[in-house]
Design an enzyme around this catalytic site. Structure first.
Site, PDB file in Angstrom:
ATOM      1  N   LYS A 143     -27.798 -28.854   5.223  1.00  0.00           N
ATOM      2  CA  LYS A 143     -27.105 -30.210   6.431  1.00  0.00           C
ATOM      3  C   LYS A 143     -26.392 -29.122   7.378  1.00  0.00           C
ATOM      4  O   LYS A 143     -25.365 -28.044   7.472  1.00  0.00           O
ATOM      5  CB  LYS A 143     -26.253 -31.550   5.829  1.00  0.00           C
ATOM      6  CG  LYS A 143     -25.488 -31.863   6.879  1.00  0.00           C
ATOM      7  CD  LYS A 143     -24.939 -32.985   6.619  1.00  0.00           C
ATOM      8  CE  LYS A 143     -23.042 -33.338   6.207  1.00  0.00           C
ATOM      9  NZ  LYS A 143     -22.354 -33.584   7.038  1.00  0.00           N
ATOM     10  N   ASP A 182     -27.018 -32.969  11.209  1.00  0.00           N
ATOM     11  CA  ASP A 182     -26.079 -34.033  11.162  1.00  0.00           C
ATOM     12  C   ASP A 182     -25.379 -34.229  12.827  1.00  0.00           C
ATOM     13  O   ASP A 182     -23.954 -33.736  12.452  1.00  0.00           O
ATOM     14  CB  ASP A 182     -24.969 -33.673   9.904  1.00  0.00           C
ATOM     15  CG  ASP A 182     -24.673 -34.928   9.882  1.00  0.00           C
ATOM     16  OD1 ASP A 182     -23.709 -35.692  10.402  1.00  0.00           O
ATOM     17  OD2 ASP A 182     -22.953 -33.993   9.558  1.00  0.00           O
ATOM     18  N   LYS A 209     -24.376 -36.601  14.819  1.00  0.00           N
ATOM     19  CA  LYS A 209     -24.212 -37.758  15.218  1.00  0.00           C
ATOM     20  C   LYS A 209     -24.642 -38.611  16.931  1.00  0.00           C
ATOM     21  O   LYS A 209     -23.648 -39.073  17.213  1.00  0.00           O
ATOM     22  CB  LYS A 209     -22.678 -38.170  14.163  1.00  0.00           C
ATOM     23  CG  LYS A 209     -23.007 -37.870  13.300  1.00  0.00           C
ATOM     24  CD  LYS A 209     -21.573 -38.099  12.815  1.00  0.00           C
ATOM     25  CE  LYS A 209     -21.086 -37.827  10.922  1.00  0.00           C
ATOM     26  NZ  LYS A 209     -21.021 -36.858  10.625  1.00  0.00           N
ATOM     27  N   ASP A 217     -24.291 -41.683  22.401  1.00  0.00           N
ATOM     28  CA  ASP A 217     -24.734 -42.272  24.220  1.00  0.00           C
ATOM     29  C   ASP A 217     -25.243 -43.030  24.986  1.00  0.00           C
ATOM     30  O   ASP A 217     -25.918 -43.565  23.876  1.00  0.00           O
ATOM     31  CB  ASP A 217     -25.617 -40.447  24.505  1.00  0.00           C
ATOM     32  CG  ASP A 217     -24.410 -39.491  25.446  1.00  0.00           C
ATOM     33  OD1 ASP A 217     -24.114 -40.814  26.443  1.00  0.00           O
ATOM     34  OD2 ASP A 217     -24.198 -38.592  25.665  1.00  0.00           O
ATOM     35  N   THR A 265     -16.278 -43.423   7.823  1.00  0.00           N
ATOM     36  CA  THR A 265     -15.534 -43.449   6.022  1.00  0.00           C
ATOM     37  C   THR A 265     -14.177 -42.551   6.183  1.00  0.00           C
ATOM     38  O   THR A 265     -12.930 -43.553   5.979  1.00  0.00           O
ATOM     39  CB  THR A 265     -16.026 -41.992   4.595  1.00  0.00           C
ATOM     40  OG1 THR A 265     -16.364 -41.655   5.870  1.00  0.00           O
ATOM     41  CG2 THR A 265     -17.022 -43.201   4.040  1.00  0.00           C
ATOM     42  N   ARG A 276     -18.653 -28.851  -0.448  1.00  0.00           N
ATOM     43  CA  ARG A 276     -17.283 -27.622  -0.985  1.00  0.00           C
ATOM     44  C   ARG A 276     -17.340 -28.110  -2.805  1.00  0.00           C
ATOM     45  O   ARG A 276     -17.366 -26.477  -2.943  1.00  0.00           O
ATOM     46  CB  ARG A 276     -16.217 -28.301  -0.892  1.00  0.00           C
ATOM     47  CG  ARG A 276     -15.647 -27.953   0.578  1.00  0.00           C
ATOM     48  CD  ARG A 276     -14.956 -28.377   1.166  1.00  0.00           C
ATOM     49  NE  ARG A 276     -14.698 -29.806   1.160  1.00  0.00           N
ATOM     50  CZ  ARG A 276     -13.710 -30.941   1.889  1.00  0.00           C
ATOM     51  NH1 ARG A 276     -12.283 -30.295   1.824  1.00  0.00           N
ATOM     52  NH2 ARG A 276     -14.270 -31.698   1.589  1.00  0.00           N
TER      53      ARG A 276
HETATM   54  O1  C5P Z   1     -17.205 -30.298   1.280  1.00  0.00           O
HETATM   55  P1  C5P Z   1     -18.057 -31.877   0.730  1.00  0.00           P
HETATM   56  O2  C5P Z   1     -19.038 -32.206  -0.498  1.00  0.00           O
HETATM   57  O3  C5P Z   1     -16.512 -32.898   0.819  1.00  0.00           O
HETATM   58  O4  C5P Z   1     -19.138 -32.217   2.160  1.00  0.00           O
HETATM   59  C1  C5P Z   1     -19.572 -33.342   2.507  1.00  0.00           C
HETATM   60  C2  C5P Z   1     -20.140 -33.783   3.549  1.00  0.00           C
HETATM   61  O5  C5P Z   1     -20.478 -34.803   4.196  1.00  0.00           O
HETATM   62  C3  C5P Z   1     -19.179 -32.709   4.656  1.00  0.00           C
HETATM   63  O6  C5P Z   1     -19.978 -32.060   5.551  1.00  0.00           O
HETATM   64  C4  C5P Z   1     -18.548 -34.153   5.618  1.00  0.00           C
HETATM   65  O7  C5P Z   1     -18.357 -33.832   6.800  1.00  0.00           O
HETATM   66  C5  C5P Z   1     -19.982 -34.904   5.568  1.00  0.00           C
HETATM   67  N1  C5P Z   1     -19.343 -36.788   5.719  1.00  0.00           N
HETATM   68  C6  C5P Z   1     -18.239 -37.011   4.672  1.00  0.00           C
HETATM   69  N2  C5P Z   1     -18.243 -38.353   4.684  1.00  0.00           N
HETATM   70  C7  C5P Z   1     -18.753 -39.519   5.201  1.00  0.00           C
HETATM   71  C8  C5P Z   1     -19.634 -38.322   6.599  1.00  0.00           C
HETATM   72  C9  C5P Z   1     -20.708 -36.866   6.572  1.00  0.00           C
HETATM   73  O8  C5P Z   1     -18.059 -36.698   4.263  1.00  0.00           O
HETATM   74  N3  C5P Z   1     -18.809 -40.242   5.809  1.00  0.00           N
END
Ligand code: C5P
Length: 241
Positions: free
Chosen positions: A37, A64, A66, A69, A128, A220
């Site tokens: 992503k 990603d 999003k 517009d 979220t 992460r």
């Molecule tokens: O590091 P982590 O596993 O939390 O990363 C989750 C990824 O998913 C990040 O790139 C974050 O921006 C994305 N994301 C999220 N929650 C959402 C939509 C996207 O954590 N509701």
């Protein structure tokens, strides 16, 4: 039918700020991770070159960005996403029906014209980071978070989109009302017993898969692990458990 390869359902979030860092991570994940992503940070820093670099490694890219517009502008962005050859990109459902239709149509038209595969177009419903009180007091939406998520997901389907991003606790309701073919992309995945970080609604890989997510977006727990390949292998194993 053979069970689908779980590697096709894992998307690793490249939340880094340069092409060089993205390359280093992809190198360490070679053979285990097939989908990445690329979000607004990395794309703003590195542009289409980052997408192309991942594709050169044989990986698929979820763009990603999003989009949100006016329909004409989003249609243009969707055409460019298809031209880049990404397998999936997303738009904000709160941009409305006409905007989402423009995204779906733009992607389909461009893919046809270039004889490339049409990317999946996915809607983001309610971020979220927004809870019920922010939804009501700041955005003037009076329904519950879940009610608004389902409303926007149904609008996305009406517009011809392919699926939605859904937090772990939204998966079951979306699967119930949108059906089996609706693509569900789920972030907030954490291996059993690990740190949630800033994610408040999390699920283990096996719980997310069991609840009905097609794709898991994991950042992460893999990219921040001392050994990212071991992190990815552990997630894949948990997905299959
Ligand atoms: O590091 P982590 O596993 O939390 O990363 C989750 C990824 O998913 C990040 O790139 C974050 O921006 C994305 N994301 C999220 N929650 C959402 C939509 C996207 O954590 N509701």
């Amino acid at each position: 039918m053979a069970p689908p390869d779980l590697r096709d359902r894992l998307i690793v979030a490249l939340d880094v700020d340069s092409l060089a860092q993205a390359e280093r991570l992809a190198e360490r994940l070679d053979g285990l991770v097939r989908r990445f992503k690329i979000g607004s940070q990395l794309f703003t820093a590195g542009g289409p070159a980052v997408v192309e670099a991942m594709q050169k490694r044989g990986a698929e890219v979820f763009l990603d960005l999003k989009f949100h517009d006016i329909p004409n502008t989003v249609a243009g962005a969707a055409r460019e996403a298809a031209r880049l050859g990404v397998f999936m990109f997303n738009v904000h459902a709160s941009g409305g029906l006409a905007m989402m239709k423009a995204a779906a149509d733009g992607a389909a038209a461009s893919a046809k014209e270039l004889s490339v595969r049409r990317p999946l177009v996915i809607a983001v419903t309610v971020l979220t980071s927004l809870d019920r009180s922010a939804l009501q007091r700041e955005l003037g939406v009076t329904s519950s978070v879940e009610g608004h998520v389902l409303h926007l997901a149904e609008l996305a389907r009406e517009a011809g989109l392919d699926g939605t991003v859904a937090s772990p606790n939204e998966i079951a309701a979306i699967r119930r009302s949108l059906g089996a073919a609706w693509v569900i992309v789920t972030p907030g995945v954490r291996p059993a017993g690990s740190a949630a970080g800033d994610q408040s609604r999390v699920a283990t890989p096996s719980a997310a898969v069991r609840a009905g997510a097609h794709y898991l977006v994991v950042g992460r727990p893999i990219t921040g692990a001392p050994d990212p390949a071991a992190g990815a292998a552990a997630i894949l194993e948990e997905m299959g458990a």
